[in-house]
Design a protein around this motif. Structure first.
Motif, PDB file in Angstrom:
ATOM      1  N   ILE A   1       0.831  -1.175  -0.100  1.00 48.04           N
ATOM      2  CA  ILE A   1      -0.009   0.044   0.091  1.00 48.04           C
ATOM      3  C   ILE A   1       0.817   1.175  -0.129  1.00 48.04           C
ATOM      4  CG2 ILE A   1      -1.782   1.353   1.329  1.00 48.04           C
ATOM      5  CD1 ILE A   1      -2.546  -1.310   0.186  1.00 48.04           C
ATOM      6  N   GLY A   2       1.756   1.340   0.845  1.00 48.09           N
ATOM      7  CA  GLY A   2       2.663   2.566   1.014  1.00 48.09           C
ATOM      8  C   GLY A   2       3.894   2.441   0.045  1.00 48.09           C
ATOM      9  N   LEU A   3       3.766   2.959  -1.118  1.00 45.47           N
ATOM     10  CA  LEU A   3       4.640   2.957  -2.309  1.00 45.47           C
ATOM     11  C   LEU A   3       5.203   4.304  -2.474  1.00 45.47           C
ATOM     12  CD1 LEU A   3       2.563   0.593  -4.878  1.00 45.47           C
ATOM     13  CD2 LEU A   3       4.698   0.196  -3.498  1.00 45.47           C
ATOM     14  N   PRO A   4       6.308   4.574  -2.986  1.00 42.59           N
ATOM     15  CA  PRO A   4       7.099   5.883  -3.362  1.00 42.59           C
ATOM     16  C   PRO A   4       6.273   7.009  -4.088  1.00 42.59           C
ATOM     17  CG  PRO A   4       8.219   4.204  -4.321  1.00 42.59           C
ATOM     18  CD  PRO A   4       7.222   3.458  -3.737  1.00 42.59           C
ATOM     19  N   ASP A   5       5.533   6.351  -5.058  1.00 38.21           N
ATOM     20  CA  ASP A   5       5.054   7.269  -6.180  1.00 38.21           C
ATOM     21  C   ASP A   5       3.424   7.384  -5.971  1.00 38.21           C
ATOM     22  OD1 ASP A   5       4.490   4.668  -7.015  1.00 38.21           O
ATOM     23  OD2 ASP A   5       5.534   5.258  -9.035  1.00 38.21           O
ATOM     24  N   ILE A   6       2.820   6.543  -6.388  1.00 37.55           N
ATOM     25  CA  ILE A   6       1.292   6.465  -6.141  1.00 37.55           C
ATOM     26  C   ILE A   6       0.955   5.319  -5.034  1.00 37.55           C
ATOM     27  CG2 ILE A   6       0.509   7.324  -8.541  1.00 37.55           C
ATOM     28  CD1 ILE A   6       0.004   4.283  -9.325  1.00 37.55           C
ATOM     29  N   ASP A   7       0.098   5.212  -4.358  1.00 34.46           N
ATOM     30  CA  ASP A   7      -0.078   4.352  -3.315  1.00 34.46           C
ATOM     31  C   ASP A   7      -0.999   2.996  -3.970  1.00 34.46           C
ATOM     32  OD1 ASP A   7      -2.978   4.635  -3.148  1.00 34.46           O
ATOM     33  OD2 ASP A   7      -2.761   6.318  -1.797  1.00 34.46           O
ATOM     34  N   GLY A   8      -0.934   1.984  -3.121  1.00 35.78           N
ATOM     35  CA  GLY A   8      -1.464   0.829  -3.664  1.00 35.78           C
ATOM     36  C   GLY A   8      -3.078   0.983  -3.962  1.00 35.78           C
ATOM     37  N   LEU A   9      -3.515   1.867  -3.302  1.00 34.38           N
ATOM     38  CA  LEU A   9      -5.119   2.014  -3.533  1.00 34.38           C
ATOM     39  C   LEU A   9      -5.205   2.343  -4.870  1.00 34.38           C
ATOM     40  CD1 LEU A   9      -6.210   3.397  -0.020  1.00 34.38           C
ATOM     41  CD2 LEU A   9      -6.151   1.136  -0.698  1.00 34.38           C
ATOM     42  N   GLN A  10      -4.638   3.382  -5.220  1.00 34.84           N
ATOM     43  CA  GLN A  10      -4.544   3.994  -6.771  1.00 34.84           C
ATOM     44  C   GLN A  10      -4.367   3.157  -7.825  1.00 34.84           C
ATOM     45  OE1 GLN A  10      -1.788   7.345  -5.229  1.00 34.84           O
ATOM     46  NE2 GLN A  10      -3.070   8.525  -6.653  1.00 34.84           N
ATOM     47  N   VAL A  11      -3.280   2.213  -7.321  1.00 37.85           N
ATOM     48  CA  VAL A  11      -2.836   1.123  -8.355  1.00 37.85           C
ATOM     49  C   VAL A  11      -4.203   0.169  -8.539  1.00 37.85           C
ATOM     50  CG1 VAL A  11      -1.240  -1.168  -8.576  1.00 37.85           C
ATOM     51  CG2 VAL A  11      -0.252   1.091  -7.712  1.00 37.85           C
ATOM     52  N   ALA A  12      -4.731  -0.279  -7.422  1.00 41.90           N
ATOM     53  CA  ALA A  12      -5.768  -1.202  -7.488  1.00 41.90           C
ATOM     54  C   ALA A  12      -7.186  -0.585  -8.430  1.00 41.90           C
ATOM     55  CB  ALA A  12      -6.428  -1.656  -5.864  1.00 41.90           C
ATOM     56  N   ARG A  13      -7.211   0.775  -8.194  1.00 40.85           N
ATOM     57  CA  ARG A  13      -8.470   1.312  -8.823  1.00 40.85           C
ATOM     58  C   ARG A  13      -8.049   1.376 -10.321  1.00 40.85           C
ATOM     59  NH1 ARG A  13      -7.696   5.335  -4.660  1.00 40.85           N
ATOM     60  NH2 ARG A  13      -9.270   4.957  -2.791  1.00 40.85           N
ATOM     61  N   HIS A  14      -6.826   1.770 -10.771  1.00 40.29           N
ATOM     62  CA  HIS A  14      -6.526   1.775 -12.020  1.00 40.29           C
ATOM     63  C   HIS A  14      -6.312   0.448 -12.696  1.00 40.29           C
ATOM     64  CE1 HIS A  14      -4.464   3.667 -15.551  1.00 40.29           C
ATOM     65  NE2 HIS A  14      -3.907   2.606 -15.698  1.00 40.29           N
ATOM     66  N   LEU A  15      -6.323  -0.646 -12.161  1.00 38.37           N
ATOM     67  CA  LEU A  15      -5.932  -1.962 -12.626  1.00 38.37           C
ATOM     68  C   LEU A  15      -7.539  -2.595 -12.748  1.00 38.37           C
ATOM     69  CD1 LEU A  15      -3.174  -3.728 -10.680  1.00 38.37           C
ATOM     70  CD2 LEU A  15      -3.089  -3.009 -12.965  1.00 38.37           C
ATOM     71  N   ARG A  16      -8.461  -1.984 -11.849  1.00 38.45           N
ATOM     72  CA  ARG A  16      -9.767  -2.282 -11.984  1.00 38.45           C
ATOM     73  C   ARG A  16     -10.657  -1.727 -13.253  1.00 38.45           C
ATOM     74  NH1 ARG A  16      -9.311  -6.891 -10.087  1.00 38.45           N
ATOM     75  NH2 ARG A  16      -9.474  -7.545  -7.877  1.00 38.45           N
ATOM     76  N   ALA A  17      -9.962  -0.446 -13.585  1.00 41.50           N
ATOM     77  CA  ALA A  17     -10.857   0.292 -14.426  1.00 41.50           C
ATOM     78  C   ALA A  17     -10.354  -0.111 -16.090  1.00 41.50           C
ATOM     79  CB  ALA A  17     -10.240   1.751 -14.285  1.00 41.50           C
ATOM     80  N   GLN A  18      -9.125  -0.866 -16.198  1.00 41.47           N
ATOM     81  CA  GLN A  18      -8.638  -1.132 -17.371  1.00 41.47           C
ATOM     82  C   GLN A  18      -9.326  -2.474 -17.913  1.00 41.47           C
ATOM     83  OE1 GLN A  18      -7.065   1.302 -19.153  1.00 41.47           O
ATOM     84  NE2 GLN A  18      -7.388   2.531 -17.205  1.00 41.47           N
ATOM     85  N   PRO A  19      -9.632  -2.769 -18.984  1.00 39.22           N
ATOM     86  CA  PRO A  19     -10.298  -4.025 -19.490  1.00 39.22           C
ATOM     87  C   PRO A  19      -9.198  -5.096 -19.519  1.00 39.22           C
ATOM     88  CG  PRO A  19     -10.822  -2.200 -21.029  1.00 39.22           C
ATOM     89  CD  PRO A  19      -9.911  -1.683 -20.069  1.00 39.22           C
ATOM     90  N   GLU A  20      -7.989  -4.877 -19.755  1.00 41.78           N
ATOM     91  CA  GLU A  20      -7.188  -6.006 -19.735  1.00 41.78           C
ATOM     92  C   GLU A  20      -6.461  -6.358 -18.368  1.00 41.78           C
ATOM     93  OE1 GLU A  20      -4.799  -1.919 -20.338  1.00 41.78           O
ATOM     94  OE2 GLU A  20      -6.607  -2.992 -21.080  1.00 41.78           O
TER      95      GLU A  20
END
Length: 551
Positions: A480-499
């Motif tokens: 979750i605590g990443l140096p650029d974007i946090d893990g929550l943002q990563v999860a939201r982006h992955l869920r938003a992309q079809p692939e």
């Protein structure tokens, strides 16, 4: 007629009640005709004058206190921002040019006016001339006049007392609100500090824990060094957990997952957990449990934590070769859990302080005792949450100690057993690990590859998104605590992309409070594992999600 067409100045001047408007420095800035009439003054002689220059005390009356009382009321209104009602007040006014004063009585109210930003811009001084009311008492029969005078004096005194009490109450409430806000801010800052500290400790702990797991594949079973690493890693993890649990306990946020529990199982499981640690320290742990169930309605994990803390405490305050006894009994509608030892004991006068945070009572001259002094405070909170009590007893230094926990027995003896621990097997997976701690990333890769998985490790959220978009994966393990974007943002982006929206997302984080878990699941993670992560627990989670992985 619109509001903009209303002549407010004319309305103010025509109001039948006397009004005077003051600036914050108590200079007169406006006055209406009723006030001029009541005080026998002219507008041009008042506006621009300080109020106490325009209306001084009667110099011939040594007891005059009009200026003092009015000043106090105006200063109160300025300080509190609230209207201040004065008691019936004698305040003589100058009349004529010869310096004479006329006796007058008033009932004043001073009301502050605020600007949009909250600052006080003016005070409206409203008065009622009650001189005729006061003088009418003089025309009453002699006896009635004395009685009216007494009542008037009593009313005046009580009104002043009420006014003073209200002022003190406002000041006290203001101080209390300020103190409460400061304490709340300090508590929130402490909570953030503890949560951050726990997170920062869990990253290296997770790497050490994973490295110990790796060593287990290569070091012969039973190697003493491996046992040392496992025990000390478990101790550090427990201390880190105690930091968070103590904070939750002090703020009333320690939660229970209540089920029907047989305390015999808790005692036996705890004995198994600490057996190796006690054996390494040359201490003996004996358990005495009854043949029949001892059911309570409680949280199995928290009850195990309670007993673990008591047993660990006994181990700290005993010498090698000591014996610690854990006994369980049911009596008088209660479950009685006792942990006793033959260690260094404590002075009876210290009994009440044992369960306070950061308290340790090792006598001067004894070997330093490890720990943070939080374990017994957590024990007390867990007891209280279960409707029970905990007490401590010792006959003095060198006489050992006994801790007794009493919990309400459940009505029925039917218990919910612990979920069976069944070894799981899963097929190899393609796993993307997003973890900024290089040591932890390395150990995760090594452990997962030992299980047959194909593993890619990246250290930032943006690299993780790019890699997930260009390479097929089954699972993403993400900090979750990443140096650029946090893990929550990563999860939201992955869920938003079809692939990538169908990937299994597992959060692995040092932030382990319930709010952290809720936010992660809301962001799109399928599961949330606290650091240090157990590979066996990860296997269990992935097996549960097999249908999704292999859809």
């Amino acid at each position: 007629m619109t509001e903009s067409s209303i002549d407010f100045r004319g309305l103010f001047d025509a109001a039948p009640t006397p009004y005077l408007v003051l600036a914050p420095d108590l200079t007169i800035v406006a006055v209406n005709q009723a006030y001029l009439t009541a005080t026998k003054t002219r507008r041009e002689t008042l506006v621009g004058q300080p109020i106490f220059s325009a209306f001084p005390d009667n110099p011939d009356d040594g007891s005059a206190d009009g200026v003092r009382n009015l000043r106090r009321s105006l200063e109160t209104a300025l300080a509190t921002g609230e209207p201040d009602t004065m008691a019936l007040q004698r305040y003589d006014i100058p009349v004529g040019s010869d310096g004479r004063f006329e006796e007058r009585y008033w009932s004043p109210i001073n009301t502050p006016i605020r600007a949009d930003d909250g600052t006080i811009t003016h005070i409206i001084h409203r008065v009622l001339d009650v001189t005729e009311f006061v003088r009418s008492a003089g025309r009453a029969p002699p006896g009635a006049l004395a009685r009216v005078s007494e009542l008037e004096a009593d009313l005046f005194a009580r009104a002043r007392e009420v006014q003073d009490m209200n002022r003190r109450l406002r000041e006290a409430n203001s101080e209390l609100a300020t103190t409460t806000a400061e304490l709340r801010a300090q508590q929130e800052a402490k909570d953030r500090f503890i949560a951050t500290l726990s997170h920062e400790l869990r990253n290296p702990l997770a790497a050490i824990h994973a490295a110990v797991e790796l060593l287990g594949f290569d070091v012969p079973a039973g190697h003493p060094s491996l046992g040392v690493l496992e025990r000390q890693t478990a101790t550090l993890t427990r201390m880190t957990d105690d930091l968070l649990d103590a904070t939750r306990a002090l703020t009333g946020r320690l939660e229970l997952d209540r089920r029907r529990v047989d305390l015999r199982e808790v005692v036996e499981d705890t004995a198994a957990d600490v057996g190796a640690e006690f054996a390494a320290g040359s201490r003996t742990l004996r358990i005495l449990v009854p043949p029949l169930p001892v059911p309570v309605d409680g949280d199995r994990m928290r009850l195990a934590q309670l007993l673990g803390n008591l047993v660990s405490n006994a181990g700290k305050y005993t010498e090698p070769g000591a014996t610690i006894v854990v006994s369980l009994a049911a009596e008088d509608g209660s479950a009685l859990l006792t942990v006793s030892d033959d260690g260094i004991g404590f002075a009876p006068a210290l009994t009440d302080s044992l369960f306070e945070v950061f308290t340790r009572v090792a006598p001067v001259g004894t070997t330093a005792v490890s720990g943070l002094g939080l374990g017994l405070a957590i024990v007390r909170t867990i007891c209280e949450l279960h409707g029970g009590t905990v007490t401590a007893h010792s006959d003095g230094q060198g006489m050992g100690a006994e801790f007794r926990v009493r919990l309400p027995l459940a009505v029925s003896s039917d218990v919910d057993g612990p979920a069976p621990v069944v070894p799981v097997h899963r097929e190899p997976l393609r796993i993307l690990v997003i973890e900024d701690n290089a040591d932890l990333g390395y150990t995760y890769r090594a452990l997962l590859e030992r299980r047959g998985d194909t593993v890619t490790v990246v250290t930032t959220g943006l690299d993780g998104l790019e890699t997930a978009a260009s390479t097929p994966f089954d699972v993403v393990l993400c900090d979750i605590g990443l140096p650029d974007i946090d893990g929550l943002q990563v999860a939201r982006h992955l869920r938003a992309q079809p692939e990538t929206q169908g990937l299994v997302l597992v959060a692995v984080s040092g932030f382990i409070q319930e709010d952290d878990k809720r936010r992660a699941l809301a962001a799109g993670f399928d599961a949330y594992l606290p650091k240090p992560m157990s590979p066996a627990e990860l296997d269990r989670v992935l097996v549960e999600l097999t249908d999704k992985v292999r859809r």
